[in-house]
Design an enzyme around this catalytic site. Structure first.
Site, PDB file in Angstrom:
ATOM      1  N   TYR A  97       0.843  -1.189   0.000  1.00  0.00           N
ATOM      2  CA  TYR A  97       0.000   0.000   0.000  1.00  0.00           C
ATOM      3  C   TYR A  97       0.880   1.242   0.000  1.00  0.00           C
ATOM      4  CZ  TYR A  97       0.970   0.785   4.968  1.00  0.00           C
ATOM      5  OH  TYR A  97       1.597   1.024   6.162  1.00  0.00           O
ATOM      6  N   CYS A  98       0.260   2.373  -0.327  1.00  0.00           N
ATOM      7  CA  CYS A  98       0.970   3.659  -0.312  1.00  0.00           C
ATOM      8  C   CYS A  98      -0.017   4.731   0.134  1.00  0.00           C
ATOM      9  CB  CYS A  98       1.569   3.957  -1.685  1.00  0.00           C
ATOM     10  SG  CYS A  98       0.356   4.167  -3.007  1.00  0.00           S
ATOM     11  N   TYR A  99       0.154   5.945  -0.328  1.00  0.00           N
ATOM     12  CA  TYR A  99      -0.741   7.035   0.070  1.00  0.00           C
ATOM     13  C   TYR A  99      -2.048   7.029  -0.731  1.00  0.00           C
ATOM     14  CZ  TYR A  99      -2.634  11.602   1.085  1.00  0.00           C
ATOM     15  OH  TYR A  99      -3.476  12.617   1.450  1.00  0.00           O
TER      16      TYR A  99
END
Length: 111
Positions: free
Chosen positions: A74-76
């Site tokens: 996941y990321c932003y």
């Protein structure tokens, strides 16, 4: 009147129950690791509990996980996790792209 109240109360509780997400199902079925592919500074600010941090742009050189494990990234907002997903899939890992952190319904650690 009591019956109507009980029916409405039951409906309220049933509607409030959330369905299990796809990634939650996969987590139950697999040995896994969660990787936050953002920068160290973003990770330090907030991250999913038990996630490790390997930025997306160095993940191929720094991944040291058994290929038997499922990897959740996941990321932003989803852009960097998509790149990490593609990179890890290309080198033979089982990967699930969770997208952006705000939409993930798992416990988080915040600064």
């Amino acid at each position: 009147m009591k019956k109507l109240f009980l029916i409405l109360l039951c409906c309220f509780f049933l509607c409030g129950c959330q369905k299990e997400t796809e990634y939650e199902k996969l987590m139950k079925e697999n040995d896994y690791i969660i990787i936050d592919v953002r920068t160290k500074e973003e990770y330090d600010e907030e991250h999913i509990k038990d996630a490790i941090n390997i930025p997306y742009d160095i993940i191929e050189e720094n991944i040291n996980v058994s290929k038997d494990k499922m990897i959740f990234v996941y990321c932003y907002s989803g852009g960097r996790s998509k790149i990490a997903y593609e990179t890890l899939t290309k080198i033979g890992y089982k990967v699930y792209d969770m997208g952006g952190i705000a939409k993930i319904k798992l416990p988080k650690i915040t600064k």
